[in-house]
Design a protein around this motif. Structure first.
Motif, mmCIF file in Angstrom:
data_model
loop_
_atom_site.group_PDB
_atom_site.id
_atom_site.type_symbol
_atom_site.label_atom_id
_atom_site.label_comp_id
_atom_site.label_asym_id
_atom_site.label_seq_id
_atom_site.Cartn_x
_atom_site.Cartn_y
_atom_site.Cartn_z
ATOM 1 N N SER A 83 -5.767 0.358 1.816
ATOM 2 C CA SER A 83 -5.347 1.574 1.144
ATOM 3 C C SER A 83 -4.783 1.374 -0.269
ATOM 4 O O SER A 83 -4.065 0.420 -0.545
ATOM 5 C CB SER A 83 -4.299 2.246 2.029
ATOM 6 O OG SER A 83 -3.652 3.238 1.301
ATOM 7 N N LYS A 140 -2.633 3.436 -1.707
ATOM 8 C CA LYS A 140 -1.193 3.709 -1.761
ATOM 9 C C LYS A 140 -0.378 2.518 -1.280
ATOM 10 O O LYS A 140 0.700 2.241 -1.802
ATOM 11 C CB LYS A 140 -0.819 4.993 -1.008
ATOM 12 C CG LYS A 140 -1.192 5.022 0.443
ATOM 13 C CD LYS A 140 -0.878 6.396 1.030
ATOM 14 C CE LYS A 140 -1.414 6.571 2.427
ATOM 15 N NZ LYS A 140 -2.821 6.205 2.614
ATOM 16 N N ASN A 141 -0.920 1.764 -0.321
ATOM 17 C CA ASN A 141 -0.181 0.586 0.139
ATOM 18 C C ASN A 141 -0.115 -0.487 -0.936
ATOM 19 O O ASN A 141 0.823 -1.275 -0.972
ATOM 20 C CB ASN A 141 -0.802 0.018 1.422
ATOM 21 C CG ASN A 141 -0.477 0.894 2.619
ATOM 22 O OD1 ASN A 141 0.401 1.757 2.538
ATOM 23 N ND2 ASN A 141 -1.168 0.712 3.722
ATOM 24 N N LEU A 182 0.500 0.058 -3.898
ATOM 25 C CA LEU A 182 1.539 0.429 -4.869
ATOM 26 C C LEU A 182 2.877 -0.225 -4.534
ATOM 27 O O LEU A 182 3.736 -0.364 -5.389
ATOM 28 C CB LEU A 182 1.730 1.956 -4.889
ATOM 29 C CG LEU A 182 0.570 2.792 -5.443
ATOM 30 C CD1 LEU A 182 0.823 4.272 -5.209
ATOM 31 C CD2 LEU A 182 0.357 2.523 -6.925
ATOM 32 N N ASP A 183 3.025 -0.621 -3.284
ATOM 33 C CA ASP A 183 4.304 -1.203 -2.853
ATOM 34 C C ASP A 183 4.240 -2.730 -2.808
ATOM 35 O O ASP A 183 4.115 -3.343 -1.748
ATOM 36 C CB ASP A 183 4.687 -0.664 -1.459
ATOM 37 C CG ASP A 183 5.429 0.668 -1.585
ATOM 38 O OD1 ASP A 183 5.640 1.118 -2.723
ATOM 39 O OD2 ASP A 183 5.788 1.241 -0.541
ATOM 40 N N SER A 186 5.644 4.201 -6.739
ATOM 41 C CA SER A 186 5.796 3.786 -5.342
ATOM 42 C C SER A 186 4.886 4.615 -4.445
ATOM 43 O O SER A 186 4.419 5.699 -4.807
ATOM 44 C CB SER A 186 7.243 3.958 -4.882
ATOM 45 O OG SER A 186 7.466 5.315 -4.575
ATOM 46 N N LYS A 187 4.677 4.070 -3.260
ATOM 47 C CA LYS A 187 3.846 4.728 -2.267
ATOM 48 C C LYS A 187 4.444 6.092 -1.888
ATOM 49 O O LYS A 187 3.732 7.068 -1.690
ATOM 50 C CB LYS A 187 3.804 3.797 -1.053
ATOM 51 C CG LYS A 187 3.066 4.309 0.122
ATOM 52 C CD LYS A 187 3.045 3.227 1.187
ATOM 53 C CE LYS A 187 2.685 3.780 2.524
ATOM 54 N NZ LYS A 187 2.729 2.751 3.572
ATOM 55 N N GLN A 188 5.794 6.156 -1.822
ATOM 56 C CA GLN A 188 6.458 7.374 -1.387
ATOM 57 C C GLN A 188 6.206 8.531 -2.352
ATOM 58 O O GLN A 188 5.832 9.622 -1.934
ATOM 59 C CB GLN A 188 7.965 7.100 -1.215
ATOM 60 C CG GLN A 188 8.633 7.984 -0.175
ATOM 61 C CD GLN A 188 7.878 8.024 1.168
ATOM 62 O OE1 GLN A 188 7.400 7.002 1.652
ATOM 63 N NE2 GLN A 188 7.743 9.213 1.758
ATOM 64 N N TYR A 190 3.823 8.821 -4.462
ATOM 65 C CA TYR A 190 2.379 9.127 -4.427
ATOM 66 C C TYR A 190 2.070 10.046 -3.254
ATOM 67 O O TYR A 190 1.381 11.057 -3.385
ATOM 68 C CB TYR A 190 1.591 7.819 -4.323
ATOM 69 C CG TYR A 190 0.098 7.995 -4.193
ATOM 70 C CD1 TYR A 190 -0.703 8.232 -5.306
ATOM 71 C CD2 TYR A 190 -0.530 7.945 -2.948
ATOM 72 C CE1 TYR A 190 -2.072 8.410 -5.196
ATOM 73 C CE2 TYR A 190 -1.901 8.117 -2.822
ATOM 74 C CZ TYR A 190 -2.660 8.353 -3.950
ATOM 75 O OH TYR A 190 -4.023 8.531 -3.828
ATOM 76 N N LYS A 191 2.615 9.691 -2.088
ATOM 77 C CA LYS A 191 2.340 10.460 -0.871
ATOM 78 C C LYS A 191 2.912 11.868 -0.930
ATOM 79 O O LYS A 191 2.359 12.810 -0.381
ATOM 80 C CB LYS A 191 2.930 9.719 0.351
ATOM 81 C CG LYS A 191 1.948 8.739 0.942
ATOM 82 C CD LYS A 191 2.401 8.008 2.183
ATOM 83 C CE LYS A 191 3.545 8.534 2.946
ATOM 84 N NZ LYS A 191 3.873 7.690 4.118
ATOM 85 N N LYS A 213 -4.521 8.380 -10.186
ATOM 86 C CA LYS A 213 -5.224 7.370 -9.387
ATOM 87 C C LYS A 213 -6.651 7.082 -9.864
ATOM 88 O O LYS A 213 -6.969 5.938 -10.195
ATOM 89 C CB LYS A 213 -5.258 7.795 -7.912
ATOM 90 C CG LYS A 213 -6.083 6.845 -7.046
ATOM 91 C CD LYS A 213 -6.223 7.317 -5.614
ATOM 92 C CE LYS A 213 -7.162 6.420 -4.832
ATOM 93 N NZ LYS A 213 -7.463 6.932 -3.507
#
Ligand code: ADP
Ligand code: NI
Length: 233
Positions: free
Chosen positions: A117, A119-120, A122-123, A176-178, A180-181, A194
């Motif tokens: 992923s 988003k993952n 990003l962390d 961060s993933k957070q 983004y989500k 993105k």
């Protein structure tokens, strides 16, 4: 009679060959994704699978792992499962175990699913690395850009009832993933947050080459979008 039964049993416990496993996996994925959102349905999987085979032709990889990884990578996207990131790897593991796939292949495929992923990524640093993951990740990212990527982004935006564009909401850099989500921004912002960043995050030479072409198409598309937005041409 007894012999026939034993033979029959023996047959049942013969491990499936790789072609048969791929066939069974396709059936499983099609069934699992029936009714999925248009950008994350069986046809997304099929495109990623094809992209992965194309890229893998130039990489020294285990093709069986690449194919299984591509076919199973979105079997239960957390976005559509209340953010739960464990369902997909568990589901894939259970399925592959039921087909008696060897444990090291299962382990590798599960790691691809857990680490593919955007988003993952990003962390911090990736927890798992492999050439096979690189190939499947590039294949998935290619489907997020270009003409198909544009279609998928707007389809997802519609699915989430997002605005197409809003000049008052500027794109933000998701650190961060957070964040983004949690974003509920208009779909055009997703290009800047993105999609336009993906070409520089490709892992493989052939993936990069295709990404550059698709990137140019998105640039052209955005140029036209803003011309039309502003009442020109
Ligand atoms: P990943 O699963 O790799 O972390 P995402 O879940 O962010 O990536 O996105 C997968 C695809 O879903 C994107 O490439 C895009 O097409 C669509 N998508 C996700 N988030 C958005 C968004 N906020 N706006 C528009 N499309 C989105
Ligand atoms: Ni995907």
């Amino acid at each position: 009679m007894v012999k026939a039964f034993a033979l029959c049993e023996g047959f049942l416990f013969l491990p499936m060959n790789k072609t048969e496993i791929i066939k069974q996996t396709i059936l499983f994925v099609k069934e699992t994704l029936a009714g999925a959102e248009g950008g994350h349905d069986w046809f997304h999987i099929e495109r990623v699978w094809k992209n992965a085979l194309l890229i893998a032709a130039n990489e020294p990889v285990d093709l069986f792992v690449v194919e299984l990884g591509a076919l199973l990578h979105d079997i239960a996207d957390a976005k559509f499962h209340h953010g739960d990131e464990n369902i997909a790897p568990k589901k894939a593991e259970k399925f592959l175990t039921s087909l008696k796939v060897n444990p090291s292949t299962i382990d590798h495929v599960v790691n691809i699913i857990k680490n593919i992923s955007y988003k993952n990524s990003l962390d911090g640093k990736p927890k798992f690395k492999s050439l096979e993951l690189n190939v499947v990740q590039d294949a998935d990212r290619l489907d997020a850009i270009g003409a198909i990527g544009i279609a998928r982004a707007f389809n997802y935006g519609g699915f989430k009832n997002r605005e197409l564009y809003n000049p008052n909401i500027l794109p933000t850099e998701h650190l961060s993933k957070q964040t983004y989500k949690n974003s509920t921004a208009p779909t055009i912002n997703h290009f800047y947050e993105k999609l336009l960043l993906l070409k520089d995050s490709m892992n493989t030479v052939s993936g990069k080459k295709i990404a550059n072409k698709r990137h140019q198409f998105m640039e052209l598309y955005l140029e036209q979008f803003f011309q039309e937005w502003n009442g020109k041409l």
